[in-house]
Structure formats: structure tokens, C-alpha cells
Design a protein around this motif. Structure first.
Motif, mmCIF file in Angstrom:
data_model
loop_
_atom_site.group_PDB
_atom_site.id
_atom_site.type_symbol
_atom_site.label_atom_id
_atom_site.label_comp_id
_atom_site.label_asym_id
_atom_site.label_seq_id
_atom_site.Cartn_x
_atom_site.Cartn_y
_atom_site.Cartn_z
ATOM 1 N N GLN A 84 9.840 14.131 -9.698
ATOM 2 C CA GLN A 84 10.048 14.525 -8.301
ATOM 3 C C GLN A 84 9.930 13.280 -7.435
ATOM 4 N N TYR A 87 9.831 15.322 -1.466
ATOM 5 C CA TYR A 87 9.680 16.754 -1.216
ATOM 6 C C TYR A 87 10.178 17.081 0.183
ATOM 7 N N ASP A 89 11.123 21.008 2.708
ATOM 8 C CA ASP A 89 11.063 22.473 2.760
ATOM 9 C C ASP A 89 12.432 23.124 2.789
ATOM 10 N N GLY A 91 14.317 24.113 0.420
ATOM 11 C CA GLY A 91 14.589 25.111 -0.613
ATOM 12 C C GLY A 91 15.662 24.671 -1.579
ATOM 13 N N CYS A 93 16.911 21.406 -4.153
ATOM 14 C CA CYS A 93 16.538 20.150 -4.797
ATOM 15 C C CYS A 93 17.803 19.481 -5.329
ATOM 16 N N ALA A 132 15.245 25.968 -5.100
ATOM 17 C CA ALA A 132 13.871 25.833 -5.572
ATOM 18 C C ALA A 132 13.461 27.099 -6.311
ATOM 19 N N ASP A 134 11.241 28.687 -10.232
ATOM 20 C CA ASP A 134 10.787 28.485 -11.600
ATOM 21 C C ASP A 134 11.966 28.699 -12.539
ATOM 22 N N LYS A 154 9.256 23.777 -12.646
ATOM 23 C CA LYS A 154 9.147 24.309 -11.290
ATOM 24 C C LYS A 154 9.917 23.342 -10.402
ATOM 25 N N ARG A 156 11.199 22.109 -6.904
ATOM 26 C CA ARG A 156 10.823 22.166 -5.492
ATOM 27 C C ARG A 156 11.928 21.517 -4.664
ATOM 28 N N GLY A 157 11.925 21.794 -3.374
ATOM 29 C CA GLY A 157 12.902 21.177 -2.489
ATOM 30 C C GLY A 157 12.699 19.675 -2.423
#
Length: 184
Positions: A84, A87, A89, A91, A93, A132, A134, A154, A156-157
């Protein structure tokens, strides 16, 4: 057919063919048939008959999910970890997938709501956008005697990267760039 009189089976073939045609006679009937059987072959038949059908996305998702399930059942190798980079928010990636092998790489991402399939040519990098969540992930190459790699991620954004390579137990990690150096 040799044990019963002709009058009992003479129309059986036509009735069976008519019943089979009814199963696939509409988008809805075809989807119900494919969903009931829940096999790659039946979903592919649905997609062949209804490539832009109401359930085409779900059929493609189910095919990926079945492929991921099969790979996970076959004792796969360990999936390389995703790196990663940043990061946010959003939503979404953006993942840079590097195929550091000499074979075509296929990566499958399967989640409850979304499933994706990406192919990356040998020695290339492809950036993909995933929602984003699982995911169960499977990576495979078009090479004999190389097992699939699978695991969970997992997502993430933000931004991430992952590098796929083939590890030989008798040799150190070797990348396509190392191989090219030694080709005359």
C-alpha cells in the motif's frame, strides 16, 4: 429402448430437445438454468446466448468466483503481499500489478459484490482500479508445473503495487530483467 415398446419412447427425443430449448429460450430462463447448475460451462452458455443479457455481469462474476474457489481448494502457493503506497477515502484503489515472469499472468479478484479478471503480458505492468473491500485473490501463469498462488487481501482506497514472479526452490528469486541479461 430395446426393452419397451416404440410407442413409449418415440417422442422422447423431441420432447427432451424441446425442454432443453425452453430452458434457454429467454434471458430469464437461461439465467435460471445457468444459476441452478452453477458451473462455468452453463454460465458460458448463458453468455454465449445473451452476451448483453440482464445477468451478463453476474454470470461473469460467478465464473470468476468459481475459478477462485477451485484454485483455493488445490493447495495454492502463497500470494505476494500488496504494497500500500498511499491511502485515501475514495473507496477506489489503483493497483500497479507487475508481471515479472516470462509468462502471461492472470489475476482474479473475488469479493462478495465485485469480481475482476486481469491479464498482464510477460514483463509488463498494468494499473487497475478496484473498489475497496476484502478480496480472495488468485494469480496464475501460462506455464506447466507452476501452481496457482492465492490468498486474501484487504484493498483500501489509495494507491498500491504488487509484483508477481516465479520462485524456484533451487535458485534465488529471479526476475525477467535478470533473465534478459543472460540471453545472448
Amino acid at each position: 429402448m430395446d426393452k419397451v415398446p416404440y410407442r413409449h419412447y418415440r417422442d422422447a427425443r423431441q420432447k427432451a430437445e424441446a425442454a432443453e430449448q425452453r430452458k434457454w429460450s429467454s434471458d430469464e430462463n437461461g439465467w435460471q438454468t445457468a444459476k441452478k447448475e452453477n458451473t462455468i460451462e452453463f454460465y458460458n452458455k448463458y453468455l454465449k446466448l445473451y452476451p448483453k443479457g440482464k445477468y451478463a455481469y453476474r454470470a461473469k462474476k460467478n465464473i470468476i468466483d468459481i475459478r477462485v474457489n477451485k484454485a483455493l481448494e488445490n493447495n495454492p502457493g502463497e500470494l505476494p503481499s500488496i504494497n500500500q503506497i498511499s491511502y485515501n477515502d475514495s473507496g477506489i484503489c489503483n493497483i500497479s500489478i507487475t508481471n515479472d515472469t516470462i509468462h502471461k499472468l492472470t489475476v482474479l479478484y473475488s469479493s462478495k459484490l465485485y469480481s475482476y479478471e486481469f491479464t498482464i503480458s510477460a514483463g509488463k505492468t498494468k494499473t487497475v482500479s478496484l473498489r475497496a473491500g476484502d478480496y480472495r485473490v488468485v494469480a496464475s501463469v501460462t506455464a506447466p508445473n507452476v501452481i496457482d498462488f492465492a490468498g486474501s487481501e484487504k484493498i483500501r482506497g489509495g494507491m498500491a503495487s504488487v509484483r508477481f514472479y516465479i520462485k524456484d526452490p533451487f535458485m534465488p528469486d529471479i526476475s525477467i530483467h535478470d533473465i534478459v541479461k543472460y540471453i545472448p
